[in-house]
Scaffold this active site. Structure first.
Site, mmCIF file in Angstrom:
data_model
loop_
_atom_site.group_PDB
_atom_site.id
_atom_site.type_symbol
_atom_site.label_atom_id
_atom_site.label_comp_id
_atom_site.label_asym_id
_atom_site.label_seq_id
_atom_site.Cartn_x
_atom_site.Cartn_y
_atom_site.Cartn_z
ATOM 1 N N GLY A 48 -27.503 -41.496 -6.002
ATOM 2 C CA GLY A 48 -28.321 -41.498 -4.776
ATOM 3 C C GLY A 48 -27.588 -42.089 -3.598
ATOM 4 N N GLU A 113 -35.387 -42.108 -0.485
ATOM 5 C CA GLU A 113 -35.663 -42.283 -1.923
ATOM 6 C C GLU A 113 -37.003 -42.988 -2.060
ATOM 7 O OE1 GLU A 113 -31.550 -42.271 -4.437
ATOM 8 O OE2 GLU A 113 -32.051 -44.164 -3.509
ATOM 9 N N HIS A 229 -35.732 -45.079 -15.264
ATOM 10 C CA HIS A 229 -35.675 -44.030 -14.229
ATOM 11 C C HIS A 229 -36.558 -42.888 -14.694
ATOM 12 C CE1 HIS A 229 -34.272 -41.225 -11.248
ATOM 13 N NE2 HIS A 229 -33.531 -42.169 -10.690
ATOM 14 N N ARG A 275 -40.702 -46.291 -8.900
ATOM 15 C CA ARG A 275 -40.225 -45.738 -10.177
ATOM 16 C C ARG A 275 -41.103 -46.055 -11.372
ATOM 17 N NH1 ARG A 275 -33.717 -46.403 -9.715
ATOM 18 N NH2 ARG A 275 -33.675 -44.876 -8.054
ATOM 19 N N HIS A 336 -32.608 -47.528 -17.216
ATOM 20 C CA HIS A 336 -31.674 -47.275 -16.111
ATOM 21 C C HIS A 336 -31.039 -48.539 -15.537
ATOM 22 C CE1 HIS A 336 -30.045 -45.074 -12.729
ATOM 23 N NE2 HIS A 336 -30.725 -45.810 -11.857
ATOM 24 N N ARG A 371 -36.796 -52.852 -8.949
ATOM 25 C CA ARG A 371 -35.783 -52.655 -7.912
ATOM 26 C C ARG A 371 -36.098 -51.444 -7.041
ATOM 27 N NH1 ARG A 371 -30.751 -49.452 -7.842
ATOM 28 N NH2 ARG A 371 -31.618 -48.600 -9.752
HETATM 29 P P1 FAD Z 1 -20.605 -51.700 -13.711
HETATM 30 O O1 FAD Z 1 -20.262 -50.727 -12.670
HETATM 31 O O2 FAD Z 1 -21.368 -51.197 -14.868
HETATM 32 O O3 FAD Z 1 -19.253 -52.362 -14.243
HETATM 33 C C1 FAD Z 1 -19.262 -53.240 -15.337
HETATM 34 C C2 FAD Z 1 -17.842 -53.437 -15.789
HETATM 35 O O4 FAD Z 1 -17.765 -54.519 -16.723
HETATM 36 C C3 FAD Z 1 -17.265 -52.246 -16.531
HETATM 37 O O5 FAD Z 1 -15.948 -52.056 -16.058
HETATM 38 C C4 FAD Z 1 -17.259 -52.683 -17.994
HETATM 39 O O6 FAD Z 1 -16.295 -52.048 -18.784
HETATM 40 C C5 FAD Z 1 -16.968 -54.157 -17.830
HETATM 41 N N1 FAD Z 1 -17.368 -55.012 -18.961
HETATM 42 C C6 FAD Z 1 -18.589 -55.115 -19.552
HETATM 43 N N2 FAD Z 1 -18.558 -56.043 -20.529
HETATM 44 C C7 FAD Z 1 -17.302 -56.548 -20.549
HETATM 45 C C8 FAD Z 1 -16.650 -57.532 -21.347
HETATM 46 N N3 FAD Z 1 -17.264 -58.191 -22.332
HETATM 47 N N4 FAD Z 1 -15.340 -57.792 -21.103
HETATM 48 C C9 FAD Z 1 -14.667 -57.127 -20.131
HETATM 49 N N5 FAD Z 1 -15.235 -56.178 -19.358
HETATM 50 C C10 FAD Z 1 -16.540 -55.900 -19.556
HETATM 51 N N6 FAD Z 1 -27.500 -48.032 -7.793
HETATM 52 C C11 FAD Z 1 -27.604 -47.811 -6.460
HETATM 53 O O7 FAD Z 1 -27.703 -48.757 -5.682
HETATM 54 N N7 FAD Z 1 -27.586 -46.520 -5.999
HETATM 55 C C12 FAD Z 1 -27.471 -45.450 -6.809
HETATM 56 O O8 FAD Z 1 -27.450 -44.317 -6.345
HETATM 57 C C13 FAD Z 1 -27.389 -45.670 -8.208
HETATM 58 N N8 FAD Z 1 -27.312 -44.618 -9.063
HETATM 59 C C14 FAD Z 1 -27.129 -44.878 -10.396
HETATM 60 C C15 FAD Z 1 -26.954 -43.800 -11.266
HETATM 61 C C16 FAD Z 1 -26.705 -44.025 -12.606
HETATM 62 C C17 FAD Z 1 -26.541 -42.876 -13.546
HETATM 63 C C18 FAD Z 1 -26.649 -45.362 -13.092
HETATM 64 C C19 FAD Z 1 -26.381 -45.626 -14.534
HETATM 65 C C20 FAD Z 1 -26.838 -46.429 -12.225
HETATM 66 C C21 FAD Z 1 -27.082 -46.195 -10.879
HETATM 67 N N9 FAD Z 1 -27.257 -47.244 -9.986
HETATM 68 C C22 FAD Z 1 -27.381 -47.003 -8.648
HETATM 69 C C23 FAD Z 1 -27.086 -48.626 -10.427
HETATM 70 C C24 FAD Z 1 -25.675 -49.078 -10.032
HETATM 71 O O9 FAD Z 1 -24.771 -48.024 -10.229
HETATM 72 C C25 FAD Z 1 -25.224 -50.254 -10.863
HETATM 73 O O10 FAD Z 1 -26.199 -51.263 -10.827
HETATM 74 C C26 FAD Z 1 -23.936 -50.824 -10.308
HETATM 75 O O11 FAD Z 1 -22.958 -49.810 -10.222
HETATM 76 C C27 FAD Z 1 -23.471 -51.945 -11.216
HETATM 77 O O12 FAD Z 1 -22.186 -52.332 -10.817
HETATM 78 P P2 FAD Z 1 -21.477 -53.494 -11.615
HETATM 79 O O13 FAD Z 1 -20.124 -53.612 -11.036
HETATM 80 O O14 FAD Z 1 -22.367 -54.664 -11.654
HETATM 81 O O15 FAD Z 1 -21.401 -52.940 -13.130
HETATM 82 C C1 SIN Z 2 -30.809 -42.216 -8.173
HETATM 83 O O1 SIN Z 2 -29.961 -41.564 -7.571
HETATM 84 O O2 SIN Z 2 -31.939 -41.804 -8.442
HETATM 85 C C2 SIN Z 2 -30.456 -43.573 -8.630
HETATM 86 C C3 SIN Z 2 -30.569 -44.474 -7.491
HETATM 87 C C4 SIN Z 2 -30.663 -45.880 -7.992
HETATM 88 O O3 SIN Z 2 -30.810 -46.125 -9.170
HETATM 89 O O4 SIN Z 2 -30.631 -46.769 -7.120
#
Ligand code: FAD
Ligand code: SIN
Length: 516
Positions: A48, A113, A229, A275, A336, A371
């Site tokens: 999104g 959204e 989701h 949601r 999600h 959220r």
């Molecule tokens: P992540 O991007 O998940 O990164 C976590 C990292 O930690 C990974 O590299 C993993 O390998 C590493 N890791 C985990 N455990 C360990 C360990 N023990 N040791 C070493 N490394 C480890 N949010 C929005 O705001 N807008 C959107 O449009 C949106 N769309 C989404 C669509 C999908 C399909 C999904 C699944 C989520 C979406 N979200 C969206 C949510 C958002 O993408 C996530 O909340 C955000 O990307 C999380 O980022 P992060 O860096 O915290 O975690």
């Molecule tokens: C979506 O594109 O529907 C995901 C957006 C989000 O989880 O924030």
């Protein structure tokens, strides 16, 4: 511990990479440990976009109002104010880093959204926002001379006298355990969608950061709140690929298996209701029609518009035999996003001095019980920046202070010992989906918590990546089931069939800490 860094960053999604880049800018040495390849993360799958009040007719005040309404009485208002007010500057940072947000007629394109009162979501590559962010930031992290160790799973946070000292990590390729000493750690390990049978999350989302922090003595908050989701693809033999909420934002309509549009009957906001409401309404329709899915219909939109606005979704479905410009998309809810996590203050600090948490593993308090879509990528950049501001002060000579921690904490209850065979991942995922999922009851939660405790006791010592992850998932599942059992009301994403209404007495947080 032989080697030493200023920052040890655990994870390489947006939270890990963004904080790593900022840490390099303030002159810190940076080690990134990530358990898979650098781009294995939730971030890459974000579709999104990212929310920010930058459009005409929008304001931080309106963004604040929408975020608080979605959070259903449990957001920390101070954290939300920071989120919405610092959003435009953080978007400008991403643009400077080179994230190519989509434009229309020379202006940044904004979409709608659910539960946002105006269009305020920036996106990149149509529905490939996360991929653009991940590719851009990971390239820069390599150029910025961060030391990056892939396939290195952090297995333990080392704390002495309440102060963070370093980490122990398991090399997934050689099986060796290595120790890394550092001044600060930033937990950026993402979510825990793999707890559930149906999830939009990739394999890495096993709640490691929450489990590591809990074992180290950090406080864990709001674990009962997991967002489902409403619209993940439901095709036999195909993973529950996300069909973005932006599809409804652009006019998509939910229909049941009798082709009836139904959301207006559940909420005045119709298809763009929050949601949790849409997910439960879909479950009700699935039940009343005896089907395992409903349909998201965008066949009334021009085919060219659909393919151009949602190229990733369009292509994925086409590869699986479904032309979404001609046929409605079969969908059903899937786990999600984890609202709860490692409790932090508004500087990303946990109650352990030197240990910070960012991104989905953290609980900054901006999401409350539910959220608002596209606020999570925003949360990462706003609070990630604040972590680096806070730690830069320490690099400049100011001391580290541990957060005082919450007054009232819960410990995991000692459940009666029952014998159990060691569990499998699929047994865990089915239990969580069936009993700790979208609709919960006290009886099922209590039985699940006992089963989870027995599974925890039956686990052997971890010896490879799957066994470390399973142990983490079971602990996180226990925290979730126990929190959901304690909260005898329904609020946001947490719904109890035996307590179907919100209760004013429950406008408070459930915080867990391990017994010391
Ligand atoms: P992540 O991007 O998940 O990164 C976590 C990292 O930690 C990974 O590299 C993993 O390998 C590493 N890791 C985990 N455990 C360990 C360990 N023990 N040791 C070493 N490394 C480890 N949010 C929005 O705001 N807008 C959107 O449009 C949106 N769309 C989404 C669509 C999908 C399909 C999904 C699944 C989520 C979406 N979200 C969206 C949510 C958002 O993408 C996530 O909340 C955000 O990307 C999380 O980022 P992060 O860096 O915290 O975690
Ligand atoms: C979506 O594109 O529907 C995901 C957006 C989000 O989880 O924030």
């Amino acid at each position: 511990m032989a080697k030493w860094w200023d920052y040890c960053i655990i994870g390489s999604g947006i939270a890990g990479l963004y904080t790593a880049l900022l840490a390099r800018q303030v002159g810190g040495s940076v080690l990134i440990l990530t358990k898979g390849g650098i781009d294995e993360c939730n971030t890459k799958h974000a579709q999104g976009g990212i929310a920010a009040a930058i459009g005409k007719g929008d304001s931080p005040e309106l963004h604040l109002k929408d975020t608080l309404a979605a959070g259903d009485g449990l957001c920390y208002p101070e954290a939300v104010r920071i989120l919405v007010e610092e959003a435009p500057d953080r978007i400008a940072d991403l643009v400077k880093f080179g994230v190519p947000f989509d434009t229309m007629d020379g202006e940044v394109a904004l979409t709608q959204e659910a539960a946002h009162s105006v269009s305020r979501i920036l996106h990149a590559g149509g529905d490939a926002t996360g991929e653009h962010i991940e590719v851009t930031l990971s390239r820069l992290a390599r150029l910025a001379k961060c030391e990056i160790l892939e396939h290195c799973l952090v297995a333990e946070i080392v704390v002495e006298d309440g102060v963070f000292k370093g980490v122990r990590a398991f090399d997934c390729r050689t099986g060796a355990i290595e120790e890394f000493a550092c001044r600060f750690a930033i937990l950026a390990t993402g979510g825990a969608g793999q707890l559930f049978k149906f999830t939009t999350n990739p394999d890495i989302a096993t709640g490691d950061g929450i489990a590591l922090a809990f074992r180290a003595g950090a406080e864990i908050t709001d674990m009962e709140f997991i967002q489902f989701h409403p619209t993940a693809l439901r095709l036999p033999g195909v993973a529950p690929f996300l069909i973005s909420e932006a599809v409804r934002g652009e006019g998509g309509v939910l229909r049941n298996s009798r082709h009836q549009a139904f959301m207006a009957g559940y909420s005045p906001q119709g298809d763009l209701a929050p949601r949790d409401i849409v997910a439960r309404s879909i479950l009700a329709e699935m039940k009343s029609t005896g089907s395992d899915k409903v349909f998201l219909d965008i066949t009334h939109l021009p085919a060219r518009t659909v393919a151009a606005r949602f190229p990733h979704i369009y292509r994925f479905c086409l590869e699986h035999g479904l032309d979404i410009t001609r046929s409605p998309i079969p969908v059903a809810p899937a786990a999600h996003y984890m609202m709860g996590g490692v409790e932090t203050n508004t500087w990303g600090e946990t109650n352990i001095a030197g240990l910070f948490a960012a991104g989905e593993t953290a609980c900054t308090g901006v999401h409350g019980a539910n959220r608002l879509a596209s606020n999570s990528l925003l949360e990462v950049v706003v609070f990630g920046k604040r972590i680096i501001q806070r730690t830069a002060e320490v690099l400049d000579g100011r001391g580290l202070v541990a957060e005082s921690g919450s007054q009232a904490v819960h410990h995991l209850s000692r459940r009666k010992a029952t014998r159990s065979a060691p569990p499998s991942l699929s047994a865990l995922q089915s239990l969580m989906w069936d009993k700790v999922g979208i609709v919960r009851s006290g009886e099922a939660l209590s039985r699940s918590a006992t089963t989870l405790a027995a599974w925890e006791r039956a686990l052997g010592g971890p010896s490879d990546r799957p066994s470390y992850e399973l142990a983490n998932l079971i602990l996180v599942g226990r925290l979730m089931a126990e929190a959901a059992l304690l909260r005898e009301e329904s609020r946001g994403a947490h719904f109890r069939s035996d307590f179907p209404h919100p209760s004013p007495g429950w406008q408070r947080h459930i915080v867990f800490r391990a017994e010391s």
